[in-house]
Design a protein around this motif. Structure first.
Motif: not given
Lengths: 235, 235, 235
Positions: C178, C114, C180-184, C3, C173
């Motif tokens: 996991v 990423t 997610t954009p939030l984790a990134s 993502q 992650c």
């Protein structure tokens, strides 16, 4: 595939001439830095082939031409041998070497731009890679010799600008579909002549406005213009 | 695919040994330059993997082995830790480290030449890349440490020539289809022994004839031979 | 394809912001080194794009983004022009520039990790390339300016460690699926805040134990702080 600047065999010969004179400049710096014969050969190879190697890695043309064409590899060794045995003589004709170096600059900025465009890069990127082809070897030479790249120094005659002009002319011709051999040749000659003029009249580029540099102001080199005339660089 | 020098697992172990000793040399320079622990790790990685990374980029073997084999990446970190905690002890066995470094030189010039040839390069280009594999990491190490690459300096014992001999032997064997594991091993041992002899007898390469260097003549290092013996470099 | 950290257009804008502030740091060093306008532009380009260029060459994403996205190429030129004309003003807001630079560090270590993972590299290699993306441009900048890379110096506030933490968070992650954009975003912010703290409290990394350095201990630069007032010189 755009039209070749010259017939393949003429182009190849011109490439070898450019490689040879670039290699001479690398070998001369190696002698000034007191390197041994092996260091002379390495600096000759890097100066002559570094710019094209970088371009080929960026456009994905691997293995790069520097490693597939034996002539490209052997020519710098020849230049290194010449400088090794005839160093004072080569130094004495430095002015002549500089003229050939200017010719190499003109040829390589045109050939580099054209090859990058052939591999699908955009016009601006192609011109940037043409510039990198022409000046990259010299930067690598100076980095290996542990000197500030002369390309970046304010107290050197313009070197990059002629290549930028030549590469931009090629890019514009590509944009309008008029990159004939004549146009290519004209771009190379323009870069060549601009570089000759920059050496003749000591054209310099300006430095930042209102700078407070932490670097000691260096004396102009002996070849620099008399006091009062110097540094037309916009100050 | 040419025959492997050794069985794959033996080859891999030898690679890791070579990487380890190259990393030690990078980490030791980092300590001498007063870098912090992170700088020590970076210089160890670059010294150990830089040569192979350059070769892999040139032959188009991406991602390079340095980024696909976890052992290649972790081994230099181990070397960096060792030097970080045991710096005086490692310095004290510098002579031993140099022997291993010579072994790494021998192994890498052979492995680099073979891998380049496997990827379709010509014999001369393969030998040149074998040399680059063996010495490239050390050049990058010195460039990052802002020093003149010791590879290029006249006042250092021969380093490149042994690698050139080893790589050339491999190329000749490839040319005549006789690159057996025995021949590969012989080439590696030849480079290794030549480097040991160069260190033992302070073999140097000659500098340009009739040069007028602008660089101050440096004093011979403490390990250099007594006056009268020095510099067998053909003068 | 994992993502995206943000929507493509937001991501692109953030990239350009990071490129811009990195370019400012390159251009400022060029002015301090007394380079001409062309040298300022080159150092701005190299600082801003060098890390990503190295990553793209390693993962085989050629031509690299630096040469396919016109915005990536033109943004550093804009930064160079700004510094050229407004050098004292830009110096004066150095503290603000450093905050943006920290933001660029956070964004690039996440984006680099990423992208490397997307191209099939392992987790450790991806994190290493994320780090290289974030710090590589600064190393190239210092090498071209003929200085010891500030990344490696013990007397500079931590720069790499925040990027290592951010890249490692992303790799973990990815490992557990996991990202997610939030984790990134959390990883980028963590790296950003760590760098800000390192500058505020002058966190340094340790040097080797029991070293006997051959390098003169350097005095803090004249602009350096009385205790408590921070060294805005950042890198």
């Amino acid at each position: 595939m755009v039209q070749q600047l010259f017939s393949p065999s003429v182009q190849h010969t011109l490439d070898l001439v450019g490689i040879f004179v670039f290699a001479i400049s690398g070998a001369l710096l190696a002698v000034r830095k007191n390197f041994d014969v092996f260091g002379i050969a390495v600096l000759a190879e890097v100066t002559a082939l570094g710019g094209g190697l970088f371009r080929d890695l960026v456009i994905g043309a691997v293995p790069p031409a520097a490693f597939t064409d034996l002539g490209y590899f052997l020519t710098p060794l020849l230049a290194a041998l010449l400088v090794f045995f005839l160093h004072p003589e080569v130094e004495r004709i430095q002015a002549g070497v500089n003229v050939f170096d200017a010719a190499g600059l003109g040829l390589f900025c045109v050939a580099g731009t054209t090859k990058a465009y052939d591999h699908g890069l955009g016009l601006t990127a192609s011109a940037a890679l043409g510039l990198a082809t022409a000046v990259g070897g010299g930067v690598l030479r100076d980095v290996l010799a542990n000197e500030v790249p002369s390309l970046l120094r304010w107290d050197r005659d313009l070197y990059a600008v002629p290549a930028i002009v030549g590469a931009t002319m090629v890019a514009l011709c590509l944009r309008y579909g008029v990159l004939t051999p004549l146009a290519s040749g004209l771009a190379a000659v323009t870069a060549f002549v601009l570089r000759l003029l920059a050496m003749r009249y000591h054209w310099r580029a300006p430095r930042a406005w209102h700078r407070r540099s932490t670097v000691r102001e260096e004396q102009p080199p002996p070849s620099a213009p008399a006091p009062g005339v110097p540094d037309r660089a916009g100050r």
